[in-house]
Design an enzyme around this catalytic site. Structure first.
Site, PDB file in Angstrom:
ATOM      1  N   ASP A  60      27.579  70.311  29.873  1.00  0.00           N
ATOM      2  CA  ASP A  60      27.152  68.965  30.349  1.00  0.00           C
ATOM      3  C   ASP A  60      28.526  68.339  31.022  1.00  0.00           C
ATOM      4  OD1 ASP A  60      24.375  68.913  30.083  1.00  0.00           O
ATOM      5  OD2 ASP A  60      25.009  68.910  27.932  1.00  0.00           O
TER       6      ASP A  60
ATOM      7  N   ASP B 196      35.247  68.629  29.433  1.00  0.00           N
ATOM      8  CA  ASP B 196      35.263  67.247  30.138  1.00  0.00           C
ATOM      9  C   ASP B 196      35.716  66.247  28.992  1.00  0.00           C
ATOM     10  OD1 ASP B 196      32.667  67.561  28.765  1.00  0.00           O
ATOM     11  OD2 ASP B 196      32.033  65.719  29.823  1.00  0.00           O
TER      12      ASP B 196
ATOM     13  N   LYS C 252      32.446  72.954  18.294  1.00  0.00           N
ATOM     14  CA  LYS C 252      33.305  72.117  18.822  1.00  0.00           C
ATOM     15  C   LYS C 252      33.536  70.845  18.196  1.00  0.00           C
ATOM     16  CE  LYS C 252      32.057  72.203  22.964  1.00  0.00           C
ATOM     17  NZ  LYS C 252      31.884  71.894  24.457  1.00  0.00           N
TER      18      LYS C 252
ATOM     19  N   ASP D  47      32.345  74.366  29.258  1.00  0.00           N
ATOM     20  CA  ASP D  47      31.344  73.608  28.934  1.00  0.00           C
ATOM     21  C   ASP D  47      30.382  73.379  29.864  1.00  0.00           C
ATOM     22  OD1 ASP D  47      30.355  71.714  26.954  1.00  0.00           O
ATOM     23  OD2 ASP D  47      31.382  69.794  27.812  1.00  0.00           O
TER      24      ASP D  47
END
Length: 266
Positions: free
Chosen positions: A15, A209, A184, A13
């Site tokens: 961010d 995250d 996602k 990922d």
């Protein structure tokens, strides 16, 4: 379960993993360089469908991270790949910006407001009541309803703002039709990313995250999942879910081979 030392390809990922508020997180630049030095295929993933890979590559470069555009995979690209597979040469009415419109054009789709095969809702900062009304009428007339990602809100300098999921919910309420969401946590986004780099799930790792998107989709796609605590999830958040990632790390800095530390393997 694949061990980390058996991972040959990586999905990560963006961010909360590599960058936070346009600043690189500790170890991000070094990890990308480590993968390049080792010749490991990788892709940087994002649910954001506003920007093209070229735009995102430039933004990452300004943050101090070198990620060529061909190493970036967005929900817009995944959506375009899915629709090209479903209906080559199809047509779509799109609510969105350059990320999704460019991806669909490059996939051979025609943009039209007249009897499109699909209505595609992506991220934009300029949602129009007129465009939403048109989307509702087209779906009621038989167009298939697609959304690039389910995120209900997105960040801005002034606080949260409505995002793709919120607009899709409005259209669902008016039509009674739920969209098919490609990004996602749909593991399809990971599978299309694997296809792009010629990777296999049994030897690929996913770094994210968020438990509710990155980890669950990674588990469903059969990947080695690593949750980092530099973004959304913390220990209290992790405990809410009935599933667990393969590993929990403080951040991507803990993946550097010259900086081995104890990680929680679950």
């Amino acid at each position: 379960m694949t061990r980390r030392d058996e991972v040959e390809c990586w999905l990560t990922d963006m961010d909360g993993v590599l960058v936070h508020e346009n600043r690189p997180l500790p170890g991000a630049a070094e990890l990308l360089q480590q993968w390049r030095d080792q010749g490991k295929p990788y892709l940087v993933l994002t649910n954001n469908s506003i920007f093209t890979p070229r735009d995102l590559s430039a933004r990452l470069r300004s943050s101090g991270l070198e990620v060529p555009e061909e190493f970036i995979w967005t929900s817009a690209l995944a959506t375009a790949a899915f629709l090209k597979d479903q209906m080559p040469g199809g047509s779509a009415f799109v609510i969105g910006e350059a990320g999704i419109t460019t991806a669909l054009h490059e996939a051979g789709f025609i943009m039209t407001e007249t009897a499109p095969d699909y209505v595609v809702v992506g991220e934009t900062r300029n949602y129009s009541f007129e465009a939403i009304t048109k989307a509702i009428r087209l779906i009621n007339n038989g167009a298939r309803f697609i959304a690039t990602n389910p995120d209900a809100t997105g960040p801005s300098a002034d606080g949260p703002m409505p995002a793709t999921g919120a607009i899709a919910a409005l259209i669902t309420k008016a039509t009674g039709k739920e969209p098919y969401i490609v990004g996602k946590p749909n593991p399809m986004m990971f599978r299309s990313a694997l296809n792009k780099i010629g990777a296999h799930s049994e030897n690929t790792g996913m770094i994210g995250d968020r438990m509710d998107t990155d980890v669950v989709a990674g588990i469903e796609a059969g990947l080695h999942t690593i949750l980092v605590l530099t973004g959304i999830s913390d220990e209290k958040e992790i405990a809410r879910y009935p599933f667990r990632p393969s590993e929990i790390l403080g951040g991507v800095v803990d993946l550097l081979e010259h900086n081995p530390i104890e990680s929680e393997v679950v």
